[in-house]
Design a protein around this motif. Structure first.
Motif, PDB file in Angstrom:
ATOM      1  N   ALA A  20       0.802  -1.232   0.000  1.00 34.35           N
ATOM      2  CA  ALA A  20       0.000   0.000   0.000  1.00 34.35           C
ATOM      3  C   ALA A  20       0.834   1.281   0.000  1.00 34.35           C
ATOM      4  N   PRO A  21       1.908   1.370   0.773  1.00 34.62           N
ATOM      5  CA  PRO A  21       2.662   2.621   0.748  1.00 34.62           C
ATOM      6  C   PRO A  21       3.202   2.976  -0.638  1.00 34.62           C
ATOM      7  N   PHE A  22       3.540   1.969  -1.431  1.00 35.32           N
ATOM      8  CA  PHE A  22       4.093   2.223  -2.760  1.00 35.32           C
ATOM      9  C   PHE A  22       3.013   2.605  -3.769  1.00 35.32           C
ATOM     10  N   TYR A  23       1.781   2.208  -3.516  1.00 37.53           N
ATOM     11  CA  TYR A  23       0.666   2.566  -4.395  1.00 37.53           C
ATOM     12  C   TYR A  23      -0.096   3.788  -3.900  1.00 37.53           C
ATOM     13  N   PHE A  24      -0.207   3.937  -2.589  1.00 40.46           N
ATOM     14  CA  PHE A  24      -1.066   4.970  -2.015  1.00 40.46           C
ATOM     15  C   PHE A  24      -0.331   5.925  -1.086  1.00 40.46           C
ATOM     16  N   GLY A  25       0.985   6.002  -1.198  1.00 36.58           N
ATOM     17  CA  GLY A  25       1.782   6.847  -0.313  1.00 36.58           C
ATOM     18  C   GLY A  25       1.971   8.268  -0.798  1.00 36.58           C
ATOM     19  N   SER A  26       0.931   8.842  -1.424  1.00 38.93           N
ATOM     20  CA  SER A  26       0.982  10.245  -1.831  1.00 38.93           C
ATOM     21  C   SER A  26      -0.419  10.840  -1.701  1.00 38.93           C
ATOM     22  N   ARG A  27      -0.486  12.147  -1.645  1.00 43.47           N
ATOM     23  CA  ARG A  27      -1.795  12.800  -1.546  1.00 43.47           C
ATOM     24  C   ARG A  27      -2.633  12.510  -2.780  1.00 43.47           C
ATOM     25  N   PHE A  28      -2.015  12.511  -3.959  1.00 47.41           N
ATOM     26  CA  PHE A  28      -2.737  12.226  -5.193  1.00 47.41           C
ATOM     27  C   PHE A  28      -3.358  10.829  -5.134  1.00 47.41           C
ATOM     28  N   ALA A  29      -2.561   9.830  -4.763  1.00 43.63           N
ATOM     29  CA  ALA A  29      -3.053   8.451  -4.720  1.00 43.63           C
ATOM     30  C   ALA A  29      -4.163   8.290  -3.685  1.00 43.63           C
ATOM     31  N   LYS A  30      -4.013   8.926  -2.537  1.00 46.97           N
ATOM     32  CA  LYS A  30      -5.056   8.829  -1.509  1.00 46.97           C
ATOM     33  C   LYS A  30      -6.342   9.491  -2.002  1.00 46.97           C
ATOM     34  N   HIS A  31      -6.220  10.586  -2.739  1.00 44.14           N
ATOM     35  CA  HIS A  31      -7.406  11.240  -3.296  1.00 44.14           C
ATOM     36  C   HIS A  31      -8.066  10.321  -4.327  1.00 44.14           C
ATOM     37  N   TRP A  32      -7.268   9.720  -5.192  1.00 38.38           N
ATOM     38  CA  TRP A  32      -7.800   8.777  -6.177  1.00 38.38           C
ATOM     39  C   TRP A  32      -8.535   7.650  -5.464  1.00 38.38           C
ATOM     40  N   TRP A  33      -7.936   7.109  -4.415  1.00 40.71           N
ATOM     41  CA  TRP A  33      -8.553   6.028  -3.650  1.00 40.71           C
ATOM     42  C   TRP A  33      -9.897   6.481  -3.079  1.00 40.71           C
ATOM     43  N   SER A  34      -9.957   7.682  -2.551  1.00 39.29           N
ATOM     44  CA  SER A  34     -11.209   8.155  -1.947  1.00 39.29           C
ATOM     45  C   SER A  34     -12.339   8.210  -2.968  1.00 39.29           C
ATOM     46  N   ILE A  35     -11.995   8.500  -4.220  1.00 44.73           N
ATOM     47  CA  ILE A  35     -13.014   8.533  -5.272  1.00 44.73           C
ATOM     48  C   ILE A  35     -13.447   7.119  -5.646  1.00 44.73           C
ATOM     49  N   GLN A  36     -12.551   6.147  -5.557  1.00 45.42           N
ATOM     50  CA  GLN A  36     -12.847   4.769  -5.939  1.00 45.42           C
ATOM     51  C   GLN A  36     -13.633   4.004  -4.879  1.00 45.42           C
ATOM     52  N   THR A  37     -13.601   4.449  -3.648  1.00 46.26           N
ATOM     53  CA  THR A  37     -14.202   3.676  -2.556  1.00 46.26           C
ATOM     54  C   THR A  37     -15.704   3.487  -2.716  1.00 46.26           C
ATOM     55  N   VAL A  38     -16.364   4.334  -3.463  1.00 49.71           N
ATOM     56  CA  VAL A  38     -17.810   4.193  -3.660  1.00 49.71           C
ATOM     57  C   VAL A  38     -18.131   2.813  -4.221  1.00 49.71           C
ATOM     58  N   GLY A  39     -17.378   2.351  -5.180  1.00 50.87           N
ATOM     59  CA  GLY A  39     -17.623   1.058  -5.788  1.00 50.87           C
ATOM     60  C   GLY A  39     -17.202  -0.133  -4.945  1.00 50.87           C
ATOM     61  N   TRP A  40     -16.374   0.097  -3.931  1.00 55.81           N
ATOM     62  CA  TRP A  40     -15.877  -0.990  -3.099  1.00 55.81           C
ATOM     63  C   TRP A  40     -16.568  -1.074  -1.738  1.00 55.81           C
ATOM     64  N   GLY A  41     -17.411  -0.110  -1.419  1.00 52.15           N
ATOM     65  CA  GLY A  41     -18.045  -0.054  -0.105  1.00 52.15           C
ATOM     66  C   GLY A  41     -18.738  -1.349   0.272  1.00 52.15           C
ATOM     67  N   GLY A  42     -18.493  -1.826   1.475  1.00 52.36           N
ATOM     68  CA  GLY A  42     -19.134  -3.027   1.993  1.00 52.36           C
ATOM     69  C   GLY A  42     -18.530  -4.324   1.491  1.00 52.36           C
ATOM     70  N   SER A  43     -17.520  -4.260   0.649  1.00 58.48           N
ATOM     71  CA  SER A  43     -16.906  -5.489   0.135  1.00 58.48           C
ATOM     72  C   SER A  43     -15.820  -5.968   1.093  1.00 58.48           C
ATOM     73  N   PRO A  44     -15.517  -7.271   1.047  1.00 59.49           N
ATOM     74  CA  PRO A  44     -14.423  -7.772   1.893  1.00 59.49           C
ATOM     75  C   PRO A  44     -13.105  -7.064   1.593  1.00 59.49           C
ATOM     76  N   MET A  45     -12.886  -6.711   0.327  1.00 65.65           N
ATOM     77  CA  MET A  45     -11.658  -6.012  -0.037  1.00 65.65           C
ATOM     78  C   MET A  45     -11.573  -4.669   0.672  1.00 65.65           C
ATOM     79  N   MET A  46     -12.674  -3.954   0.725  1.00 67.36           N
ATOM     80  CA  MET A  46     -12.677  -2.653   1.396  1.00 67.36           C
ATOM     81  C   MET A  46     -12.489  -2.819   2.897  1.00 67.36           C
ATOM     82  N   ASP A  47     -13.047  -3.884   3.455  1.00 66.31           N
ATOM     83  CA  ASP A  47     -12.868  -4.124   4.890  1.00 66.31           C
ATOM     84  C   ASP A  47     -11.390  -4.271   5.247  1.00 66.31           C
TER      85      ASP A  47
END
Length: 84
Positions: A20-47
């Motif tokens: 995760a740090p190598f994929y999401f260790g920047s403000r840009f990546a964390k922002h991208w992730w926040s936009i993607q979470t809508v589709g992952w909500g409630g899934s085991p992956m999101m948990d």
């Protein structure tokens, strides 16, 4: 993969902790992730991934790349011209 018996939840969690740090260790990546979470909500992956990504340092990549900088090369003493 967990449902198919290929990997345990703990193994998936450990992989995410390592990667995760190598994929999401920047403000840009964390922002991208926040936009993607809508589709992952409630899934085991999101948990599993959600809390790990959320806890990832926003400056990880900046600090990591800074740590990879090489010092400037040392100046080598001038060599006298070789005589054949």
């Amino acid at each position: 993969m967990e449902a198919a018996g290929l990997i345990s939840r703990q193994e998936a969690r450990q992989h995410l902790l390592n990667a995760a740090p190598f994929y999401f260790g920047s403000r840009f990546a964390k922002h991208w992730w926040s936009i993607q979470t809508v589709g992952w909500g409630g899934s085991p992956m999101m948990d599993v991934a959600g809390p790990i990504v959320d806890a990832t340092d926003d400056d990880f990549l900046v600090n990591y790349f800074d740590s990879l900088r090489l010092p400037p090369p040392k100046a080598e003493p001038a060599q006298p011209d070789a005589v054949p």
